[in-house]
Design a protein around this motif. Structure first.
Motif, PDB file in Angstrom:
ATOM      1  N   THR A  57       0.387  -0.992   0.204  1.00 18.69           N
ATOM      2  CA  THR A  57      -0.483  -0.055  -0.095  1.00 18.69           C
ATOM      3  C   THR A  57       0.821   1.248  -0.197  1.00 18.69           C
ATOM      4  O   THR A  57       0.558   1.781  -0.719  1.00 18.69           O
ATOM      5  CB  THR A  57      -1.165   0.031   0.982  1.00 18.69           C
ATOM      6  OG1 THR A  57      -1.334  -1.310   1.501  1.00 18.69           O
ATOM      7  CG2 THR A  57      -1.752   0.999   0.998  1.00 18.69           C
ATOM      8  N   SER A  58       2.002   1.447   0.600  1.00 14.66           N
ATOM      9  CA  SER A  58       3.175   2.271   0.882  1.00 14.66           C
ATOM     10  C   SER A  58       3.473   2.629  -0.620  1.00 14.66           C
ATOM     11  O   SER A  58       4.022   3.452  -1.032  1.00 14.66           O
ATOM     12  CB  SER A  58       4.363   2.101   1.942  1.00 14.66           C
ATOM     13  OG  SER A  58       4.338   1.020   1.688  1.00 14.66           O
ATOM     14  N   LEU A  59       4.097   1.034  -1.166  1.00 13.55           N
ATOM     15  CA  LEU A  59       4.838   2.002  -2.361  1.00 13.55           C
ATOM     16  C   LEU A  59       4.090   2.347  -3.041  1.00 13.55           C
ATOM     17  O   LEU A  59       4.039   2.961  -4.250  1.00 13.55           O
ATOM     18  CB  LEU A  59       4.871   0.274  -3.258  1.00 13.55           C
ATOM     19  CG  LEU A  59       6.242   0.225  -2.449  1.00 13.55           C
ATOM     20  CD1 LEU A  59       6.761  -1.425  -3.057  1.00 13.55           C
ATOM     21  CD2 LEU A  59       7.703   0.833  -2.269  1.00 13.55           C
ATOM     22  N   VAL A  60       2.886   1.542  -3.620  1.00 14.89           N
ATOM     23  CA  VAL A  60       1.485   2.048  -4.719  1.00 14.89           C
ATOM     24  C   VAL A  60       0.768   3.598  -4.155  1.00 14.89           C
ATOM     25  O   VAL A  60       1.429   4.353  -4.848  1.00 14.89           O
ATOM     26  CB  VAL A  60       0.193   1.375  -4.718  1.00 14.89           C
ATOM     27  CG1 VAL A  60      -1.085   2.257  -4.754  1.00 14.89           C
ATOM     28  CG2 VAL A  60       0.170   0.019  -4.675  1.00 14.89           C
ATOM     29  N   GLN A  61       0.922   4.532  -2.817  1.00 13.95           N
ATOM     30  CA  GLN A  61       1.274   5.240  -2.851  1.00 13.95           C
ATOM     31  C   GLN A  61       2.218   6.203  -3.020  1.00 13.95           C
ATOM     32  O   GLN A  61       2.086   7.618  -4.133  1.00 13.95           O
ATOM     33  CB  GLN A  61       1.219   5.491  -1.080  1.00 13.95           C
ATOM     34  CG  GLN A  61       0.254   7.433  -0.668  1.00 13.95           C
ATOM     35  CD  GLN A  61      -1.347   8.032  -1.078  1.00 13.95           C
ATOM     36  OE1 GLN A  61      -1.672   6.688  -0.414  1.00 13.95           O
ATOM     37  NE2 GLN A  61      -1.325   8.427  -1.787  1.00 13.95           N
ATOM     38  N   VAL A  62       2.857   5.906  -2.647  1.00 13.54           N
ATOM     39  CA  VAL A  62       4.509   6.699  -3.067  1.00 13.54           C
ATOM     40  C   VAL A  62       4.630   6.328  -4.956  1.00 13.54           C
ATOM     41  O   VAL A  62       4.581   8.176  -5.220  1.00 13.54           O
ATOM     42  CB  VAL A  62       5.615   5.779  -2.948  1.00 13.54           C
ATOM     43  CG1 VAL A  62       7.059   6.560  -3.626  1.00 13.54           C
ATOM     44  CG2 VAL A  62       6.046   6.041  -1.460  1.00 13.54           C
ATOM     45  N   GLY A  63       3.364   5.846  -5.362  1.00 12.71           N
ATOM     46  CA  GLY A  63       3.959   6.353  -6.815  1.00 12.71           C
ATOM     47  C   GLY A  63       2.869   7.025  -7.314  1.00 12.71           C
ATOM     48  O   GLY A  63       3.344   7.645  -8.562  1.00 12.71           O
ATOM     49  N   LEU A  64       1.857   6.668  -7.170  1.00  6.95           N
ATOM     50  CA  LEU A  64       0.762   7.925  -7.147  1.00  6.95           C
ATOM     51  C   LEU A  64       1.535   9.233  -7.021  1.00  6.95           C
ATOM     52  O   LEU A  64       1.057  10.239  -7.403  1.00  6.95           O
ATOM     53  CB  LEU A  64      -0.332   7.848  -6.630  1.00  6.95           C
ATOM     54  CG  LEU A  64      -0.956   6.253  -7.025  1.00  6.95           C
ATOM     55  CD1 LEU A  64      -2.218   6.267  -5.841  1.00  6.95           C
ATOM     56  CD2 LEU A  64      -1.754   6.810  -8.242  1.00  6.95           C
ATOM     57  N   ASP A  65       2.103   9.069  -5.481  1.00  9.15           N
ATOM     58  CA  ASP A  65       2.578  11.320  -5.134  1.00  9.15           C
ATOM     59  C   ASP A  65       3.527  10.955  -6.184  1.00  9.15           C
ATOM     60  O   ASP A  65       4.120  12.233  -6.587  1.00  9.15           O
ATOM     61  CB  ASP A  65       3.040  10.097  -4.071  1.00  9.15           C
ATOM     62  CG  ASP A  65       2.163  10.812  -3.328  1.00  9.15           C
ATOM     63  OD1 ASP A  65       0.600  10.754  -2.913  1.00  9.15           O
ATOM     64  OD2 ASP A  65       2.471  10.296  -1.615  1.00  9.15           O
ATOM     65  N   THR A  66       4.601  10.024  -6.689  1.00 12.40           N
ATOM     66  CA  THR A  66       5.293  10.759  -7.247  1.00 12.40           C
ATOM     67  C   THR A  66       4.619  10.426  -9.002  1.00 12.40           C
ATOM     68  O   THR A  66       5.062  11.898  -9.621  1.00 12.40           O
ATOM     69  CB  THR A  66       6.041   9.090  -8.062  1.00 12.40           C
ATOM     70  OG1 THR A  66       7.241   8.618  -6.435  1.00 12.40           O
ATOM     71  CG2 THR A  66       7.694   9.062  -8.515  1.00 12.40           C
ATOM     72  N   HIS A  67       3.432  10.630  -9.559  1.00 13.71           N
ATOM     73  CA  HIS A  67       2.889  10.884 -10.540  1.00 13.71           C
ATOM     74  C   HIS A  67       2.626  12.676 -10.251  1.00 13.71           C
ATOM     75  O   HIS A  67       2.826  13.100 -11.826  1.00 13.71           O
ATOM     76  CB  HIS A  67       1.698  10.248 -11.628  1.00 13.71           C
ATOM     77  CG  HIS A  67       2.459   8.756 -12.091  1.00 13.71           C
ATOM     78  ND1 HIS A  67       1.519   7.906 -11.816  1.00 13.71           N
ATOM     79  CD2 HIS A  67       3.846   8.880 -12.216  1.00 13.71           C
ATOM     80  CE1 HIS A  67       2.617   6.735 -12.905  1.00 13.71           C
ATOM     81  NE2 HIS A  67       4.087   7.346 -13.478  1.00 13.71           N
ATOM     82  N   ASP A  68       1.974  12.684  -9.390  1.00 11.44           N
ATOM     83  CA  ASP A  68       1.666  14.070  -8.654  1.00 11.44           C
ATOM     84  C   ASP A  68       2.710  14.839  -9.252  1.00 11.44           C
ATOM     85  O   ASP A  68       3.440  16.277  -9.462  1.00 11.44           O
ATOM     86  CB  ASP A  68       0.920  14.323  -7.735  1.00 11.44           C
ATOM     87  CG  ASP A  68      -0.350  13.574  -7.491  1.00 11.44           C
ATOM     88  OD1 ASP A  68      -0.592  13.233  -8.606  1.00 11.44           O
ATOM     89  OD2 ASP A  68      -0.543  12.893  -5.978  1.00 11.44           O
ATOM     90  N   GLN A  69       4.464  14.936  -9.217  1.00 11.86           N
ATOM     91  CA  GLN A  69       4.857  15.592  -8.899  1.00 11.86           C
ATOM     92  C   GLN A  69       5.778  15.769 -10.595  1.00 11.86           C
ATOM     93  O   GLN A  69       6.822  16.759 -10.455  1.00 11.86           O
ATOM     94  CB  GLN A  69       6.101  14.852  -8.170  1.00 11.86           C
ATOM     95  CG  GLN A  69       5.904  14.764  -6.843  1.00 11.86           C
ATOM     96  CD  GLN A  69       7.564  14.721  -6.264  1.00 11.86           C
ATOM     97  OE1 GLN A  69       8.662  13.998  -6.586  1.00 11.86           O
ATOM     98  NE2 GLN A  69       7.285  14.673  -4.990  1.00 11.86           N
ATOM     99  N   VAL A  70       4.744  15.207 -11.662  1.00 14.03           N
ATOM    100  CA  VAL A  70       5.680  15.539 -12.905  1.00 14.03           C
ATOM    101  C   VAL A  70       4.902  16.308 -13.312  1.00 14.03           C
ATOM    102  O   VAL A  70       4.145  16.901 -13.402  1.00 14.03           O
ATOM    103  CB  VAL A  70       4.907  14.285 -13.890  1.00 14.03           C
ATOM    104  CG1 VAL A  70       5.024  14.575 -15.688  1.00 14.03           C
ATOM    105  CG2 VAL A  70       5.866  12.756 -13.642  1.00 14.03           C
ATOM    106  N   PRO A  71       6.093  17.612 -13.777  1.00 15.60           N
ATOM    107  CA  PRO A  71       5.531  18.657 -14.586  1.00 15.60           C
ATOM    108  C   PRO A  71       4.329  18.871 -15.520  1.00 15.60           C
ATOM    109  O   PRO A  71       4.420  17.965 -16.393  1.00 15.60           O
ATOM    110  CB  PRO A  71       6.735  19.432 -14.959  1.00 15.60           C
ATOM    111  CG  PRO A  71       7.965  18.434 -14.625  1.00 15.60           C
ATOM    112  CD  PRO A  71       7.060  17.379 -13.586  1.00 15.60           C
ATOM    113  N   GLU A  72       3.283  19.598 -15.032  1.00 17.67           N
ATOM    114  CA  GLU A  72       2.363  19.190 -16.316  1.00 17.67           C
ATOM    115  C   GLU A  72       2.972  19.713 -17.867  1.00 17.67           C
ATOM    116  O   GLU A  72       2.264  19.342 -18.832  1.00 17.67           O
ATOM    117  CB  GLU A  72       1.090  20.757 -15.922  1.00 17.67           C
ATOM    118  CG  GLU A  72       0.637  20.364 -14.451  1.00 17.67           C
ATOM    119  CD  GLU A  72      -0.754  21.772 -14.376  1.00 17.67           C
ATOM    120  OE1 GLU A  72      -0.673  22.056 -15.817  1.00 17.67           O
ATOM    121  OE2 GLU A  72      -0.386  22.138 -13.694  1.00 17.67           O
ATOM    122  N   SER A  73       4.194  20.756 -17.814  1.00 19.42           N
ATOM    123  CA  SER A  73       4.742  21.388 -19.165  1.00 19.42           C
ATOM    124  C   SER A  73       5.447  19.638 -19.782  1.00 19.42           C
ATOM    125  O   SER A  73       6.599  19.562 -18.728  1.00 19.42           O
ATOM    126  CB  SER A  73       4.605  22.221 -19.580  1.00 19.42           C
ATOM    127  OG  SER A  73       5.715  22.343 -20.847  1.00 19.42           O
TER     128      SER A  73
END
Length: 287
Positions: A57-73
């Motif tokens: 569960t923590s690994l999935v959460q880190v994965g989702l949070d990592t994608h949130d850090q991807v710049p929009e542009s």
């Protein structure tokens, strides 16, 4: 906050030289992971399984949070920035995929289904959240509540594994601690002009600022001095600190109503780790 055994177990999946050299990862969901472990332990789930469930569960959460850090542009001119963006995309997908591999090896097919459904729900919630942000249709309270809801969704996948005696209080305690986590993060964002946009402070100022201030915030201008003066004028860090203090007191009252046990001891220990942040705004001002 000290590292839990689950964070130590996650290291082999997270600490790659390529990632550490060229990009950064979001914070490990330490508090939520410890809460899940504590409640699964109270249910009597055997240690091997509860460690596995908390790890994936923590690994999935880190994965989702990592994608949130991807710049929009995607228009990144610097090679290092482009590499960092690519690694965040790949790392997020890798972390998110590990839950399937680890659970399938352990024969935990039902948990794969539960987490998969929660991942879909998290992504749905995020899409609505980002759309509201883009349209500037959020209040500060709505921003805080939706941030907490998104962060708790994966961990609520385990509702069926929570002891009947704690089933009603589990979501409330999880939400309460997650709110503390978000408030602390927002306190740091209030001290960083780089992270100000779409922070709690941004939405509070957009809601309660003067007409001129709201007009400025709605634009793409980035006058650091002006933003800093608004943050101080409306005491953003102080308000966040007060909200954190109130939330901690609320949690204390909830925990006190529970029968003393190993679970309540862990909850009180976890709660204490957040009290040091209550006075953080004053420390930041003194720097």
């Amino acid at each position: 906050m000290t590292k839990s055994r689950i964070q130590e177990m996650a290291k082999p999946y997270m600490e790659y030289d390529m990632i550490q050299s060229h990009t950064s990862l979001p914070d490990f969901p330490e508090a939520r992971t410890r809460l899940l472990l504590a409640f699964l332990n109270a249910k009597g789930i055997q240690e091997e399984n509860r460690n596995l469930f908390a790890l994936v569960t923590s690994l999935v959460q880190v994965g989702l949070d990592t994608h949130d850090q991807v710049p929009e542009s995607n228009e990144l001119k610097e090679q290092n920035e482009a590499r960092s963006r690519q690694l965040k995309v790949l790392a997020g997908a890798y972390f998110s995929s590990r839950f399937y591999n680890l659970l399938s090896q352990a024969g935990q097919i039902d948990i794969i289904k539960q987490l998969s459904l929660s991942i879909c729900e998290v992504n749905r919630m995020k899409m609505n959240f980002y759309l509201q942000m883009k349209q500037l249709k959020l209040t500060a309270e709505e921003y805080l509540q939706q941030s907490v809801n998104i962060k708790t969704q994966l961990f609520l996948s385990f509702n069926k594994m929570i002891s009947d005696g704690y089933l009603k209080v589990w979501p409330e305690i999880l939400t309460g601690f997650t709110k503390c986590e978000v408030l602390v993060k927002e306190m740091f964002r209030a001290d960083s002009l780089h992270q100000f946009r779409n922070s709690w402070g941004f939405w509070h100022l957009l809601q309660f600022g003067t007409k001129e201030e709201r007009s400025y915030l709605s634009s793409d201008k980035t006058d650091g001095g002006l933003i800093r003066s608004m943050l101080q004028k409306y005491n953003i860090a102080g308000k966040l600190s007060q909200m954190l203090d109130e939330q901690l007191e609320h949690l204390k009252e909830i925990i006190r109503k529970l029968e003393p046990s190993n679970l309540t001891e862990e909850l009180f220990r976890l709660q204490e780790t957040y009290y040091r942040f209550v006075g953080m705004p004053q420390l930041l001002e003194e720097r």
